[in-house]
Motif scaffolding. Structure first.
Motif, PDB file in Angstrom:
ATOM      1  N   PRO A  53       0.878  -1.222  -0.005  1.00  0.00           N
ATOM      2  CA  PRO A  53       0.049   0.163  -0.203  1.00  0.00           C
ATOM      3  C   PRO A  53       0.876   1.302  -0.028  1.00  0.00           C
ATOM      4  CG  PRO A  53      -0.763  -1.750   1.590  1.00  0.00           C
ATOM      5  CD  PRO A  53       0.483  -2.385   1.105  1.00  0.00           C
ATOM      6  N   ILE A  54       0.467   2.298  -0.496  1.00  0.00           N
ATOM      7  CA  ILE A  54       1.110   3.525  -0.983  1.00  0.00           C
ATOM      8  C   ILE A  54       0.469   4.601  -0.017  1.00  0.00           C
ATOM      9  CG2 ILE A  54       1.922   5.385  -2.415  1.00  0.00           C
ATOM     10  CD1 ILE A  54       1.836   3.151  -4.684  1.00  0.00           C
ATOM     11  N   GLY A  55       1.527   5.470   0.728  1.00  0.00           N
ATOM     12  CA  GLY A  55       0.785   6.490   1.585  1.00  0.00           C
ATOM     13  C   GLY A  55      -0.140   7.321   0.940  1.00  0.00           C
ATOM     14  N   GLN A  56      -1.211   7.917   1.563  1.00  0.00           N
ATOM     15  CA  GLN A  56      -1.651   9.217   1.222  1.00  0.00           C
ATOM     16  C   GLN A  56      -1.174  10.271   1.527  1.00  0.00           C
ATOM     17  OE1 GLN A  56      -4.200   8.953  -0.677  1.00  0.00           O
ATOM     18  NE2 GLN A  56      -4.716   6.747  -0.982  1.00  0.00           N
ATOM     19  N   VAL A  57      -0.688  10.302   2.840  1.00  0.00           N
ATOM     20  CA  VAL A  57      -0.124  11.723   3.385  1.00  0.00           C
ATOM     21  C   VAL A  57       1.175  12.197   2.574  1.00  0.00           C
ATOM     22  CG1 VAL A  57       1.011  12.767   5.498  1.00  0.00           C
ATOM     23  CG2 VAL A  57      -1.029  11.285   5.736  1.00  0.00           C
ATOM     24  N   ASN A  58       1.076  13.386   2.107  1.00  0.00           N
ATOM     25  CA  ASN A  58       2.266  13.903   1.278  1.00  0.00           C
ATOM     26  C   ASN A  58       2.520  13.246   0.077  1.00  0.00           C
ATOM     27  OD1 ASN A  58       2.570  15.824   3.398  1.00  0.00           O
ATOM     28  ND2 ASN A  58       4.108  14.694   4.587  1.00  0.00           N
ATOM     29  N   ARG A  59       1.697  12.567  -0.513  1.00  0.00           N
ATOM     30  CA  ARG A  59       1.930  11.885  -1.768  1.00  0.00           C
ATOM     31  C   ARG A  59       2.441  12.597  -2.784  1.00  0.00           C
ATOM     32  NH1 ARG A  59      -2.426   7.475  -4.401  1.00  0.00           N
ATOM     33  NH2 ARG A  59      -1.730   6.325  -2.594  1.00  0.00           N
ATOM     34  N   LYS A  60       3.078  12.062  -3.554  1.00  0.00           N
ATOM     35  CA  LYS A  60       3.970  12.953  -4.489  1.00  0.00           C
ATOM     36  C   LYS A  60       3.019  12.615  -5.894  1.00  0.00           C
ATOM     37  CE  LYS A  60       7.619  14.379  -2.745  1.00  0.00           C
ATOM     38  NZ  LYS A  60       8.904  14.191  -3.218  1.00  0.00           N
ATOM     39  N   ALA A 105       7.068   4.872  -1.162  1.00  0.00           N
ATOM     40  CA  ALA A 105       6.268   5.670   0.048  1.00  0.00           C
ATOM     41  C   ALA A 105       5.355   4.589   0.673  1.00  0.00           C
ATOM     42  CB  ALA A 105       5.580   6.841  -0.519  1.00  0.00           C
ATOM     43  N   ILE A 106       5.836   3.628   1.380  1.00  0.00           N
ATOM     44  CA  ILE A 106       5.387   2.542   1.702  1.00  0.00           C
ATOM     45  C   ILE A 106       4.522   2.591   3.263  1.00  0.00           C
ATOM     46  CG2 ILE A 106       5.518  -0.001   2.510  1.00  0.00           C
ATOM     47  CD1 ILE A 106       8.102  -0.104   0.896  1.00  0.00           C
ATOM     48  N   GLY A 107       3.195   2.046   2.844  1.00  0.00           N
ATOM     49  CA  GLY A 107       2.230   2.266   4.015  1.00  0.00           C
ATOM     50  C   GLY A 107       0.950   3.023   3.958  1.00  0.00           C
ATOM     51  N   SER A 108      -0.028   2.566   4.285  1.00  0.00           N
ATOM     52  CA  SER A 108      -1.194   3.429   4.535  1.00  0.00           C
ATOM     53  C   SER A 108      -2.216   2.718   5.480  1.00  0.00           C
ATOM     54  CB  SER A 108      -1.838   3.713   3.465  1.00  0.00           C
ATOM     55  OG  SER A 108      -2.601   2.410   2.723  1.00  0.00           O
ATOM     56  N   GLU A 111      -4.094   0.933   4.713  1.00  0.00           N
ATOM     57  CA  GLU A 111      -4.639  -0.572   3.993  1.00  0.00           C
ATOM     58  C   GLU A 111      -3.421  -1.513   4.476  1.00  0.00           C
ATOM     59  OE1 GLU A 111      -4.465   1.297   0.545  1.00  0.00           O
ATOM     60  OE2 GLU A 111      -6.787   1.320   0.092  1.00  0.00           O
ATOM     61  N   GLY A 112      -2.535  -1.108   4.980  1.00  0.00           N
ATOM     62  CA  GLY A 112      -1.381  -2.016   5.641  1.00  0.00           C
ATOM     63  C   GLY A 112       0.042  -1.382   5.431  1.00  0.00           C
ATOM     64  N   GLY A 113       1.152  -2.170   5.652  1.00  0.00           N
ATOM     65  CA  GLY A 113       2.522  -1.876   5.714  1.00  0.00           C
ATOM     66  C   GLY A 113       3.248  -2.821   4.803  1.00  0.00           C
ATOM     67  N   HIS A 114       4.417  -3.001   5.037  1.00  0.00           N
ATOM     68  CA  HIS A 114       5.245  -3.969   4.570  1.00  0.00           C
ATOM     69  C   HIS A 114       4.995  -5.400   4.443  1.00  0.00           C
ATOM     70  CE1 HIS A 114       8.092  -0.413   5.068  1.00  0.00           C
ATOM     71  NE2 HIS A 114       8.972  -1.115   4.301  1.00  0.00           N
ATOM     72  N   ASP A 115       4.080  -6.011   4.937  1.00  0.00           N
ATOM     73  CA  ASP A 115       3.394  -7.320   4.879  1.00  0.00           C
ATOM     74  C   ASP A 115       2.260  -7.665   4.217  1.00  0.00           C
ATOM     75  OD1 ASP A 115       1.953  -6.047   6.866  1.00  0.00           O
ATOM     76  OD2 ASP A 115       2.123  -7.594   8.183  1.00  0.00           O
ATOM     77  N   ALA A 116       1.967  -6.354   3.537  1.00  0.00           N
ATOM     78  CA  ALA A 116       0.622  -6.434   2.766  1.00  0.00           C
ATOM     79  C   ALA A 116       0.682  -5.918   1.299  1.00  0.00           C
ATOM     80  CB  ALA A 116      -0.329  -5.123   3.269  1.00  0.00           C
ATOM     81  N   VAL A 117      -0.231  -6.541   0.435  1.00  0.00           N
ATOM     82  CA  VAL A 117      -0.257  -6.111  -0.899  1.00  0.00           C
ATOM     83  C   VAL A 117      -1.016  -4.803  -1.176  1.00  0.00           C
ATOM     84  CG1 VAL A 117      -0.921  -7.024  -3.138  1.00  0.00           C
ATOM     85  CG2 VAL A 117       0.253  -8.473  -1.380  1.00  0.00           C
ATOM     86  N   PRO A 144       1.347   2.040   9.294  1.00  0.00           N
ATOM     87  CA  PRO A 144       0.943   1.636  10.759  1.00  0.00           C
ATOM     88  C   PRO A 144       2.002   1.850  11.639  1.00  0.00           C
ATOM     89  CG  PRO A 144       0.060   0.202   8.955  1.00  0.00           C
ATOM     90  CD  PRO A 144       1.063   0.962   8.218  1.00  0.00           C
ATOM     91  N   TRP A 145       3.122   1.541  11.410  1.00  0.00           N
ATOM     92  CA  TRP A 145       4.270   1.597  12.337  1.00  0.00           C
ATOM     93  C   TRP A 145       4.476   3.119  12.878  1.00  0.00           C
ATOM     94  CZ3 TRP A 145       8.640  -0.708   8.556  1.00  0.00           C
ATOM     95  CH2 TRP A 145       8.587  -1.988   8.463  1.00  0.00           C
ATOM     96  N   VAL A 146       4.320   4.071  12.048  1.00  0.00           N
ATOM     97  CA  VAL A 146       4.238   5.379  12.794  1.00  0.00           C
ATOM     98  C   VAL A 146       3.477   5.461  14.060  1.00  0.00           C
ATOM     99  CG1 VAL A 146       3.977   7.864  12.019  1.00  0.00           C
ATOM    100  CG2 VAL A 146       4.863   6.218  10.261  1.00  0.00           C
ATOM    101  N   THR A 147       2.394   5.022  13.979  1.00  0.00           N
ATOM    102  CA  THR A 147       1.231   4.818  15.073  1.00  0.00           C
ATOM    103  C   THR A 147       1.672   4.052  16.316  1.00  0.00           C
ATOM    104  OG1 THR A 147      -0.473   5.667  13.487  1.00  0.00           O
ATOM    105  CG2 THR A 147      -1.130   4.659  15.937  1.00  0.00           C
ATOM    106  N   SER A 148       2.130   2.864  15.813  1.00  0.00           N
ATOM    107  CA  SER A 148       2.215   1.618  16.786  1.00  0.00           C
ATOM    108  C   SER A 148       3.727   1.600  17.151  1.00  0.00           C
ATOM    109  CB  SER A 148       2.127   0.196  16.113  1.00  0.00           C
ATOM    110  OG  SER A 148       3.090   0.162  15.021  1.00  0.00           O
ATOM    111  N   HIS A 149       4.745   2.368  16.559  1.00  0.00           N
ATOM    112  CA  HIS A 149       5.906   2.663  17.046  1.00  0.00           C
ATOM    113  C   HIS A 149       6.589   3.804  16.649  1.00  0.00           C
ATOM    114  CE1 HIS A 149       6.470  -1.897  18.299  1.00  0.00           C
ATOM    115  NE2 HIS A 149       5.754  -2.322  17.182  1.00  0.00           N
TER     116      HIS A 149
END
Length: 682
Positions: free
Chosen positions: A264-271, A289-292, A294-300, A337-342
């Motif tokens: 998943p590609i981030g929505q915040v500050n998307r280029k 720009a990985i993660g949103s 919809e999921g992170g590095h373990d998601a499609v 999701p890492w930004v919130t959880s870690h």
């Protein structure tokens, strides 16, 4: 020496048995043995050393080559032979037959049989008689008695008879020594020597990978660009539509399909397009720009499909004889999701915001770099978990994004933690950085590395770089990409279609592993602005569908040429090697000539390439024929694998290359006698 001195201690130093004979300059060794040297299954690996001793007695050496899980105690004797111009340099070639951690040790030893053989021959030639040689003859007999005690039934009688002849005073001198010096017995004694003063050097490691670690052809493409164009508007591709592209990639002869991040590609500050900060509602953003939400590095990425769809894509690639390499980019979009959880995994600035990635003057507002000094235990465990998720999905090759921006000890831990259970997993370092870091990443475990090849265009710098890579082939394996989504070199921007051929031939023939980024075969060459290496309308920020069928139908495609290069690579084991790369003289600086050989198959290839894409180049080669296993005076047949033409060649040969017809010769050499030699010193 005073009587009260300890004979095992001189000047305060303990006497060491492993220093009895001299063993120095052992290779291959990485960082004095701190890290493993590298080879692949089936590769001919030269082991070299300087071996010497005091006085005039003969010295010999062997290699103890030990497979994974064994201790080397019962390994067959692998004798080393002298080579090169220096009298004390020795070499042996080993060939690993399985992957895993092998070890080797060089042993030096006094060779009393060779010492005796030389002494007897010299004394006989000097006219000395049996009375003068009485002690020598008895010493020889006693040495043969020692051999007979360990000999097989087949050879024991012959060795015993030779010893008896040496003691038989009724015979003429020459008749007494003849049985011991007979060629057949000498060959047996060479393989079953008497070893004295055996001195063992340090034991070194060699990590052996599967062959794909050394040899392969890579093709990079974005699955999201493989959607249909509807009403002139591209639509987002899926793994299913991207799988339709795989047969054409396989038809071009590629072995590895490399995908940029598929998460998943981030929505915040998307280029937006061309890296703008003002995206439109339909802009797809950068895959890095990985993660949103919809999921992170373990998601499609949902628009690509599901994990099952990805598994099906991998399976389809495997059906076509290819494997999938996946990008491992350890960074996060602001809404990962890492930004919130870690949040502790990132760097917080004085104003309380999280620092985004920067490489001044470049700014990556859509990416947060990970701070590996905050909670390393948690970060390490999470990355290993993510890697294993994709391994379970069928990925055995990872292209690692910017590894030089992460700690070395992390990579060393991660790579070898994976290889403990899955030794077939490979890691490619995308590290366009300072040489020291690039080399250290290779030493600590990366299987392959991107290189400076893209920026090496003049003959001198290509030759220097090729020699450097060949000399470090015991730990660093290059992957020559002709272009990447980030790198459109000016030579391709202004060189025209012939330059695309030139760079493809250089990459495919010089390096056992090479790669292209999608669009190369269509001669895409327009930069976003003068002086930039970025593509106009970069696929990093937008969908970029291509009409492959129309390009090939019109003849405006390099695909058939790439197919032929990969066919030649597969047909010639020499082109699958790195350590045998050698450059030859040619009297035109716009021509480059090099060769590669394979000792196992006795295959040899000579390549001549024009470095000019605009003008015909002529010149005369001066080949170093011994590197091809030929004598300086020999003539031999060469066949151009690109055109099918054949010539009779020797040391000096006229060449003429018109870049608009064919900018290169790729010659197969008829019946060379290839000898294993170590790579050159850079």
């Amino acid at each position: 020496m005073p009587a009260d001195r300890d004979l095992d201690s001189v000047a305060g130093m303990t006497r060491r048995a492993d220093l009895r004979l001299g063993i120095t300059d052992v290779a291959p060794v990485v960082s004095c043995g701190s890290f493993s040297a590298r080879a692949v299954v089936g590769e001919h690996l030269p082991i070299t050393a300087t071996v010497f001793r005091e006085g005039h007695d003969a010295v010999a050496a062997n290699v103890v080559w030990t497979p994974p899980g064994e201790d080397g105690a019962a390994q067959p004797l692998r004798r080393m032979a002298r080579f090169g111009q220096e009298p004390d340099r020795w070499i042996a070639t080993v060939v690993p037959d399985r992957d895993g951690l092998w070890t080797y040790q060089v042993e030096a030893w006094s060779d009393p049989l060779a010492t005796w053989h030389h002494a007897v021959e010299v004394k006989i030639e000097a006219g000395q008689g049996p009375e003068d040689l009485a002690n020598d003859l008895e010493e020889g007999a006693r040495l043969l008695d020692r051999v007979a005690g360990e000999a097989s039934d087949e050879w024991r009688e012959r060795v015993t008879d030779a010893a008896a002849a040496l003691r038989d005073t009724s015979r003429e001198l020459t008749a007494r020594v003849a049985p011991a010096l007979a060629a057949g017995l000498q060959e047996y004694l060479h393989e079953h020597p008497v070893r004295e003063l055996v001195t063992g050097g340090p034991r070194y490691e060699v990590w052996v990978d599967r062959p794909r670690a050394l040899y392969g052809s890579w093709y990079e493409f974005f699955p999201r660009s493989e959607g249909p164009v509807v009403g002139g508007t591209p639509t987002h591709g899926t793994f299913t539509t991207a799988a339709d592209r795989l047969p054409a990639i396989a038809d071009m002869g590629f072995d590895v399909v490399y995908l940029p991040p598929i998460h998943p590609i981030g929505q915040v500050n998307r280029k937006g397009r061309n890296n703008t900060l003002t995206p439109g509602p339909d802009d797809v953003g950068s895959p890095w720009a990985i993660g949103s939400a919809e999921g992170g590095h373990d998601a499609v990425h949902p628009q690509l499909g599901t994990m099952d769809d990805f598994r099906a894509f991998v399976a389809r690639a495997q059906e076509l004889g290819m494997e999938v390499a996946l990008d491992l980019a350890l960074q996060a979009a602001p809404d990962h999701p890492w930004v919130t959880s870690h949040p502790e995994w990132f760097t917080t600035k004085p104003d309380g915001t999280i620092a985004y990635a920067e490489n001044p003057p470049k700014k990556y507002q859509d990416i947060y770099p990970i701070n590996f000094d905050n909670d390393p235990e948690g970060i390490y465990a999470e990355v290993l978990r993510v890697v294993r998720v994709w391994m379970d999905a069928g990925v055995r090759v990872f292209r690692v994004d910017n590894p030089h921006t992460k700690p070395l000890d992390f990579w060393h831990w991660l790579i070898w933690e994976v290889k403990k259970t899955d030794p077939d997993v490979l890691f490619l370092a995308e590290a366009f950085t300072r040489p020291a870091m690039m080399h250290q990443l290779a030493r600590i475990g990366f299987t392959q590395s991107y290189t400076y090849f893209t920026w090496r265009t003049a003959r001198g710098e290509i030759e220097d770089y090729g020699r450097e890579l060949a000399s470090n082939s015991h730990y660093m394996r290059p992957n020559f990409f002709v272009n990447t989504p980030d790198i459109l070199h000016e030579s391709l921007q202004f060189g025209g279609p012939p330059m695309f051929k030139i760079r493809a031939v250089l990459a495919a023939m010089m390096s056992p592993t090479w790669g292209v980024y999608s669009g190369f075969e269509l001669f895409e060459h327009v930069a976003v602005r003068p002086g930039s290496e970025e593509y106009l309308d970069s696929e990093k920020y937008q969908l970029r569908p291509r009409d492959w069928a129309a390009a090939e139908a019109s003849g405006h495609s390099l695909a058939p040429y790439l197919r032929r290069l990969n066919e030649i690579r597969r047909a010639h084991p020499a082109l699958q090697q790195l350590r045998t790369l050698r450059f030859h003289s040619v009297d035109n600086p716009n021509l480059i000539c090099f060769s590669k050989t394979d000792p196992g198959s006795q295959d040899a290839v000579i390549v001549v390439v024009s470095l000019s894409s605009h003008h015909t180049q002529i010149g005369t080669t001066a080949l170093d024929l011994p590197t091809l296993g030929l004598e300086w005076y020999e003539r031999f047949a060469v066949t151009d694998e690109l055109t099918g033409a054949s010539w009779d060649w020797g040391q000096f040969n006229y060449v003429e290359l018109d870049p608009y017809r064919e900018p290169a010769h790729v010659f197969s050499v008829t019946r060379p006698r290839v000898v294993q030699v170590p790579p050159p010193v850079a």
